[in-house]
Design a protein around this motif. Structure first.
Motif, mmCIF file in Angstrom:
data_model
loop_
_atom_site.group_PDB
_atom_site.id
_atom_site.type_symbol
_atom_site.label_atom_id
_atom_site.label_comp_id
_atom_site.label_asym_id
_atom_site.label_seq_id
_atom_site.Cartn_x
_atom_site.Cartn_y
_atom_site.Cartn_z
ATOM 1 N N ILE A 5 0.942 -1.163 0.000
ATOM 2 C CA ILE A 5 -0.183 0.190 0.084
ATOM 3 C C ILE A 5 1.009 0.888 -0.405
ATOM 4 O O ILE A 5 0.768 2.118 -1.114
ATOM 5 C CB ILE A 5 -1.065 -0.015 0.904
ATOM 6 C CG1 ILE A 5 -2.075 0.923 0.987
ATOM 7 C CG2 ILE A 5 -0.308 0.708 2.403
ATOM 8 C CD1 ILE A 5 -3.302 0.958 -0.013
ATOM 9 N N THR A 6 2.003 1.262 1.103
ATOM 10 C CA THR A 6 2.719 2.462 1.168
ATOM 11 C C THR A 6 3.620 2.689 -0.836
ATOM 12 O O THR A 6 3.460 3.952 -1.390
ATOM 13 C CB THR A 6 3.874 2.161 1.710
ATOM 14 O OG1 THR A 6 3.699 1.414 2.602
ATOM 15 C CG2 THR A 6 4.616 3.573 2.019
ATOM 16 N N GLU A 7 3.689 1.142 -0.777
ATOM 17 C CA GLU A 7 4.487 1.351 -2.589
ATOM 18 C C GLU A 7 3.404 2.398 -3.887
ATOM 19 O O GLU A 7 4.012 3.536 -4.010
ATOM 20 C CB GLU A 7 4.712 0.306 -2.952
ATOM 21 C CG GLU A 7 5.829 -0.239 -2.506
ATOM 22 C CD GLU A 7 6.607 -1.910 -2.998
ATOM 23 O OE1 GLU A 7 5.466 -2.230 -3.742
ATOM 24 O OE2 GLU A 7 7.177 -2.047 -2.422
ATOM 25 N N ILE A 8 2.069 1.888 -4.362
ATOM 26 C CA ILE A 8 1.307 2.469 -4.262
ATOM 27 C C ILE A 8 0.726 3.497 -4.252
ATOM 28 O O ILE A 8 0.930 4.221 -5.126
ATOM 29 C CB ILE A 8 -0.488 1.451 -4.663
ATOM 30 C CG1 ILE A 8 -0.013 0.286 -4.356
ATOM 31 C CG2 ILE A 8 -1.065 1.732 -5.083
ATOM 32 C CD1 ILE A 8 -1.051 -1.112 -4.828
ATOM 33 N N LEU A 320 13.283 -6.523 -7.161
ATOM 34 C CA LEU A 320 15.019 -5.951 -6.274
ATOM 35 C C LEU A 320 14.342 -5.196 -5.199
ATOM 36 O O LEU A 320 14.509 -4.743 -4.423
ATOM 37 C CB LEU A 320 15.877 -5.449 -6.851
ATOM 38 C CG LEU A 320 17.284 -5.355 -7.087
ATOM 39 C CD1 LEU A 320 17.954 -7.030 -5.854
ATOM 40 C CD2 LEU A 320 18.223 -5.087 -7.652
ATOM 41 N N PHE A 321 13.832 -4.184 -6.095
ATOM 42 C CA PHE A 321 13.492 -2.772 -5.124
ATOM 43 C C PHE A 321 12.662 -3.047 -4.572
ATOM 44 O O PHE A 321 12.675 -2.790 -3.371
ATOM 45 C CB PHE A 321 12.629 -1.420 -6.108
ATOM 46 C CG PHE A 321 13.551 -0.974 -7.133
ATOM 47 C CD1 PHE A 321 15.439 -1.019 -6.772
ATOM 48 C CD2 PHE A 321 13.266 -0.694 -8.741
ATOM 49 C CE1 PHE A 321 16.431 -0.142 -7.538
ATOM 50 C CE2 PHE A 321 14.445 -0.227 -9.059
ATOM 51 C CZ PHE A 321 15.847 0.196 -8.649
ATOM 52 N N ASP A 322 11.604 -4.095 -4.119
ATOM 53 C CA ASP A 322 10.748 -4.359 -3.404
ATOM 54 C C ASP A 322 11.200 -5.439 -2.338
ATOM 55 O O ASP A 322 11.140 -5.127 -0.927
ATOM 56 C CB ASP A 322 10.165 -5.466 -4.129
ATOM 57 C CG ASP A 322 8.566 -5.394 -3.189
ATOM 58 O OD1 ASP A 322 8.177 -4.378 -2.164
ATOM 59 O OD2 ASP A 322 8.707 -6.859 -3.225
ATOM 60 N N LYS A 323 12.511 -5.627 -2.590
ATOM 61 C CA LYS A 323 12.914 -6.537 -1.629
ATOM 62 C C LYS A 323 14.595 -5.995 -0.711
ATOM 63 O O LYS A 323 14.270 -6.435 0.613
ATOM 64 C CB LYS A 323 13.839 -8.476 -2.484
ATOM 65 C CG LYS A 323 14.227 -9.072 -1.123
ATOM 66 C CD LYS A 323 14.368 -10.151 -1.992
ATOM 67 C CE LYS A 323 15.199 -10.915 -1.522
ATOM 68 N NZ LYS A 323 15.122 -12.738 -1.842
ATOM 69 N N MET A 324 14.821 -5.196 -1.353
ATOM 70 C CA MET A 324 15.476 -4.415 -0.516
ATOM 71 C C MET A 324 15.934 -3.270 -0.342
ATOM 72 O O MET A 324 16.388 -2.509 0.760
ATOM 73 C CB MET A 324 17.340 -3.611 -2.042
ATOM 74 C CG MET A 324 17.594 -5.290 -2.538
ATOM 75 S SD MET A 324 18.028 -6.775 -1.446
ATOM 76 C CE MET A 324 19.481 -6.454 -1.090
ATOM 77 N N PHE A 325 14.211 -2.079 -0.717
ATOM 78 C CA PHE A 325 14.716 -1.051 -0.257
ATOM 79 C C PHE A 325 13.395 -0.840 0.501
ATOM 80 O O PHE A 325 11.906 -1.975 0.743
ATOM 81 C CB PHE A 325 14.157 -0.063 -1.211
ATOM 82 C CG PHE A 325 15.237 0.232 -2.047
ATOM 83 C CD1 PHE A 325 16.320 0.510 -1.947
ATOM 84 C CD2 PHE A 325 14.736 0.379 -3.664
ATOM 85 C CE1 PHE A 325 17.076 1.276 -2.812
ATOM 86 C CE2 PHE A 325 15.388 1.173 -4.162
ATOM 87 C CZ PHE A 325 17.061 1.386 -4.149
ATOM 88 N N PRO A 326 13.418 -0.097 1.897
ATOM 89 C CA PRO A 326 12.154 0.741 2.162
ATOM 90 C C PRO A 326 10.815 0.646 1.443
ATOM 91 O O PRO A 326 11.452 0.573 0.350
ATOM 92 C CB PRO A 326 12.608 1.476 2.933
ATOM 93 C CG PRO A 326 13.408 2.030 2.844
ATOM 94 C CD PRO A 326 14.317 1.094 1.513
ATOM 95 N N GLY A 331 9.017 3.140 -3.553
ATOM 96 C CA GLY A 331 7.586 3.436 -4.275
ATOM 97 C C GLY A 331 7.828 4.671 -4.906
ATOM 98 O O GLY A 331 7.464 4.860 -6.598
ATOM 99 N N VAL A 332 9.147 5.569 -4.750
ATOM 100 C CA VAL A 332 9.833 6.308 -5.841
ATOM 101 C C VAL A 332 10.422 4.751 -6.695
ATOM 102 O O VAL A 332 10.408 6.128 -7.968
ATOM 103 C CB VAL A 332 10.768 6.923 -4.975
ATOM 104 C CG1 VAL A 332 11.115 8.432 -5.792
ATOM 105 C CG2 VAL A 332 10.670 7.373 -3.656
ATOM 106 N N ALA A 333 10.511 4.202 -6.601
ATOM 107 C CA ALA A 333 12.044 3.570 -7.747
ATOM 108 C C ALA A 333 10.932 3.624 -8.946
ATOM 109 O O ALA A 333 10.628 3.456 -9.862
ATOM 110 C CB ALA A 333 12.704 2.300 -7.100
ATOM 111 N N TYR A 334 9.753 3.149 -8.568
ATOM 112 C CA TYR A 334 8.661 2.347 -9.106
ATOM 113 C C TYR A 334 7.870 3.712 -9.928
ATOM 114 O O TYR A 334 7.850 3.510 -11.146
ATOM 115 C CB TYR A 334 7.610 1.684 -8.572
ATOM 116 C CG TYR A 334 8.108 0.302 -7.849
ATOM 117 C CD1 TYR A 334 8.749 -0.034 -8.676
ATOM 118 C CD2 TYR A 334 7.122 -0.041 -7.186
ATOM 119 C CE1 TYR A 334 9.426 -1.644 -8.255
ATOM 120 C CE2 TYR A 334 7.205 -1.495 -6.215
ATOM 121 C CZ TYR A 334 8.404 -1.655 -7.198
ATOM 122 O OH TYR A 334 8.885 -3.205 -6.356
#
Lengths: 535, 76
Positions: A5-8, A320-326, A331-334
Motif C-alpha cells: 500500500i505504501t508503494e502504491i 529487487l527494489f521491493d526486496k531491498m528498499f524500504p 514506491g519512488v523507484a517505481y
C-alpha cells in the motif's frame, strides 16, 4: 496487494504530480501560438543545452531500457552489457552527422528524417519508404514502454488492464495539449528521480549483499550452474562478434529513429547539439550501473514473477527494489520507472505523428496544408498512435511487441544510406537507394525469421543473433542480423547506383547546397525561415 | 522548397584535424580482447565491467576536445 500500500500511494502521488506538470507545460516559454509543428512538435526549436540534455537523455534511455537491460544480464550475463559500449560509441559516431542534419533541417524547414530524404534525393517514393520504416520501427517501441509500467504494476500486485489504460490516457491528453514541451519538462523530474534511485541502489544494495565482489561471484556461480553454453559474466569465443556488431549496429541505428531526431532538431543551435554529444554519455554511466541491477537481483535471490507458466524476466528489477528498499523508497523507484515510460512514449508518439503528417498527409493528401492544419493532424495522429500501442499490448502477447521492436531495430538501420550517408554525399542514385533499402529489409526479415530461440519457445524471430553456420561457415559464431542486412543494403545501393548511372536513369534533383549543411543560428537563411515559419 | 538566396556568409566548415579523435571512443569499446577478462578486479568489479565503464570517460574526453577545438576554429 495490501503489503504494497505504501508503494502504491507514493507511486500514485508522484505520477499525478508529474501528469499535472505535463498539462502546465503548454505555458512554459509560452509561444504566441501552438498551432504549428515547429511549436507543438519541436517545442519552438528553442531548447538550450540543459533542456536538450534532459529531453534527449529521457528519450533514449527509456523505461523499457531500465527494465529490460538488467533482465538481459539476469538471464544471459555479459552479452546484455552490450548496451554500454553501444551508448558509448553512438555519440562520437553521430557527432559530425547530427550537426549537419540540424543545419540542413533548419535551412529547409525539415521536421523528420524522411523530409530530409525528400529534399536531398528528390524522391517522394524514397521519402515514403523512410517514413513508413520510421513508423513501423517506432510503434512497437511505444508499446514496449507499457511493458515497463506493467512490470512495475505487477510487482505492486496491481493487475488488470485499467491502470495501464488510465496511465496512457493521461499521457495522451497532455501530449495532445502541450506537444514536445510536456516530455521536455517532465524529463527533469524523471531523470532526477532515476539518478537518485540508482545512486542509492549502487551504494545501498551492494552493502547489504556483501560488496560488489560477491555480487559478481553469485552471478558467475549461477551461470556456471546452468546448462546454457552462451551465458556467463564474460563473453565466450562464439558471442564476441555478436557483441561487437550488436553494439555498433545499435549505435548506428539510434539516431536514425525519428524520436531521436525530434529531440536533436528541437535544439537551439549547433553548439547545443555538440555540447550534448559530449554530455549525454553521463547517461551511459548510469545505464551501465542500471544493467548491473540484474546481477544484484541474482545475488539477492530474486525469482521473477511467473504468469501463465512463463517467467517474466522484466519483473526482476522491480522485485529487487521491493526486496531491498524500504516501501516508500521502492514506491519512488517505481514512479521513476513509470514516469520514465511516459517521456519517451510522448516523444515517440510526437515523432510518429510528425512523420505521418509531413510525409504522408502533406505529401499525398493535402500538399497545401497550412501550419495550423499540420499541427492539428499531428495532434490527432499522436492520439491514434497511442491508442494503437495500448491495443497492441492489451490484445496481443507482449512478447510480440518485443519481437516487433527487434525487427524495428533491424529495419530502421536500413535507412542509414539515405539519411546518414546522404548527409555527406549525393553519390547514391535514388533508384539505388530504394533498391538497397528494400533489399536490406528483405535480408533482415529473412535473417530474423531464421533465428530460433528455444528459451522463449520461438522457432522464428527468436533474437538478433544470427548463427554464421547457416551461411555455410564452419563456426558457432553469431552476428547481429541488422549488421548483415545493412551490408546487403549498401552493396545493392552501390550496385544499383552504378547500374542506374550506366543506364542514364533520371536522378532526382538535389534541393540542398553545400553551405546548408553548416548553417547555424543567426545565419540569414536560418533566421529567415524561422520567422516566416512556412513555405 | 526554399528559394536560393544570394547571401554568402563566410563559409563555415566542420573540418578539424581533431575530429579524428572521435575514432578513439568508437574503436576501443569494440575491441573485446582488451576487456574480456575477470582479473584484475577493481572494487570487486571484474575487468570486463570496470574497464567498459571507464570507456565512458574516454568518450566524454575525446568528444569534449573535438567540440572545444572545433569552436575555436570559427564554427560554434
Amino acid at each position: 496487494m495490501s503489503e504494497h500500500i505504501t508503494e502504491i500511494v507514493v507511486f500514485t502521488i508522484l505520477f499525478l504530480v508529474v501528469s499535472g506538470m505535463g498539462f502546465v507545460a503548454a505555458r512554459w516559454r509560452r509561444p504566441d501560438d501552438l498551432a504549428s509543428l515547429h511549436e507543438w512538435g519541436l517545442g519552438g526549436r528553442k531548447f538550450g543545452s540543459w533542456v536538450t540534455w534532459f529531453l534527449v537523455g529521457g528519450d533514449l534511455y527509456t523505461a523499457y531500457t531500465f527494465v529490460a537491460v538488467p533482465a538481459l544480464l539476469f538471464g544471459a550475463g555479459a552479452m546484455g552489457f552490450f548496451a554500454l559500449p553501444y551508448t558509448i560509441i553512438t555519440y562520437p559516431l553521430v557527432f559530425l552527422v547530427l550537426i549537419r542534419l540540424w543545419s540542413v533541417s533548419h535551412v529547409h524547414n525539415l521536421v523528420t528524417p524522411a523530409d530530409f530524404v525528400r529534399v536531398r534525393f528528390g524522391s517522394p517514393t524514397l521519402a515514403l519508404l523512410v517514413a513508413i520504416t520510421g513508423l513501423v520501427a517506432t510503434m512497437p517501441y511505444i508499446a514496449l514502454q507499457l511493458v515497463g509500467i506493467e512490470a512495475v504494476l505487477k510487482t505492486m500486485g496491481v493487475t488488470g488492464d485499467l491502470p495501464l489504460i488510465i496511465a496512457f490516457a493521461i499521457l495522451a491528453a497532455y501530449t495532445y495539449q502541450s506537444g514536445l514541451r510536456a516530455p521536455a519538462l517532465i524529463a527533469f523530474v524523471k531523470d532526477s528521480l532515476i539518478y537518485l534511485i540508482i545512486l542509492v541502489a549502487v551504494i545501498y544494495i551492494p552493502a547489504k549483499l556483501g560488496g560488489w565482489g560477491s555480487i559478481f561471484d553469485a552471478a558467475k556461480a549461477k551461470f556456471d550452474a546452468t546448462p546454457a553454453p552462451g551465458d556467463g559474466i564474460l563473453l565466450n569465443p562464439n558471442n564476441q562478434l555478436q557483441y561487437i556488431t550488436l553494439a555498433l549496429g545499435s549505435a548506428m541505428a539510434l539516431f536514425l529513429y525519428p524520436h531521436s531526431v525530434t529531440g536533436v532538431l528541437a535544439a537551439r543551435n549547433r553548439g547545443v547539439v555538440k555540447r550534448n554529444m559530449a554530455a549525454l554519455p553521463a547517461y551511459s554511466l548510469l545505464l551501465g550501473l542500471i544493467a548491473l541491477l540484474g546481477y544484484m537481483a541474482i545475488a539477492a535471490g530474486v525469482k521473477p514473477i511467473t504468469s501463465g507458466g512463463k517467467a517474466d524476466a522484466n519483473t526482476v528489477v522491480p522485485l529487487l527494489f521491493d526486496k531491498m528498499f524500504p516501501d516508500w523508497l521502492a514506491g519512488v523507484a517505481y514512479a521513476a520507472v513509470g514516469i520514465g515510460a511516459l517521456v519517451p512514449a510522448a516523444i515517440m508518439s510526437i515523432a510518429a505523428a510528425n512523420l505521418f503528417t509531413r510525409n504522408i498527409y502533406r505529401e499525398y493528401f493535402k500538399p497545401d496544408a497550412t501550419d495550423a492544419q499540420e499541427a492539428a493532424v499531428s495532434k490527432i495522429a499522436s492520439l491514434v498512435v497511442k491508442v494503437g500501442a495500448v491495443a497492441v499490448i492489451l490484445m496481443i502477447d507482449p512478447q510480440f511487441s518485443i519481437d516487433l521492436q527487434l525487427i524495428g531495430g533491424v529495419i530502421i538501420l536500413q535507412t542509414l544510406p539515405a539519411v546518414a550517408l546522404g548527409l555527406f554525399t549525393r553519390w547514391f542514385h535514388r533508384a539505388g537507394l530504394i533498391a538497397g533499402l528494400v533489399a536490406g529489409m528483405a535480408a533482415g526479415m529473412i535473417l530474423l525469421y531464421n533465428i530460433a530461440n528455444p528459451a522463449i519457445n520461438h522457432a522464428h524471430f527468436g533474437g538478433s543473433a544470427f548463427p554464421l553456420s547457416q551461411l555455410g561457415l564452419d563456426t558457432k559464431m553469431t552476428i547481429y542480423a541488422g549488421f548483415l542486412a545493412l551490408i546487403v543494403n549498401l552493396a545493392v545501393a552501390a550496385a544499383g547506383t552504378l547500374i542506374a548511372r550506366a543506364g542514364r536513369l533520371a536522378d532526382g534533383p538535389d534541393g540542398t547546397r553545400p553551405s546548408d549543411y553548416t548553417a547555424d543560428e543567426g545565419d540569414p537563411r536560418v533566421h529567415e525561415i524561422e520567422l516566416s515559419g512556412s513555405h | 522548397m526554399t528559394t536560393p538566396s544570394s547571401d554568402q556568409r563566410p563559409a563555415r566548415s566542420d573540418r578539424n584535424p581533431w575530429n579524428w579523435l572521435l575514432l578513439v571512443p568508437i574503436v576501443i569499446p569494440l575491441i573485446t580482447a582488451l576487456y574480456n577478462a575477470d582479473q584484475p578486479r577493481l572494487l570487486g568489479f571484474p575487468l570486463f565491467y570496470w574497464l567498459q565503464l571507464a570507456f565512458v570517460a574516454v568518450g566524454v574526453v575525446c568528444t569534449t576536445i573535438v567540440y572545444r577545438t572545433g569552436r575555436k576554429r570559427g564554427g560554434r
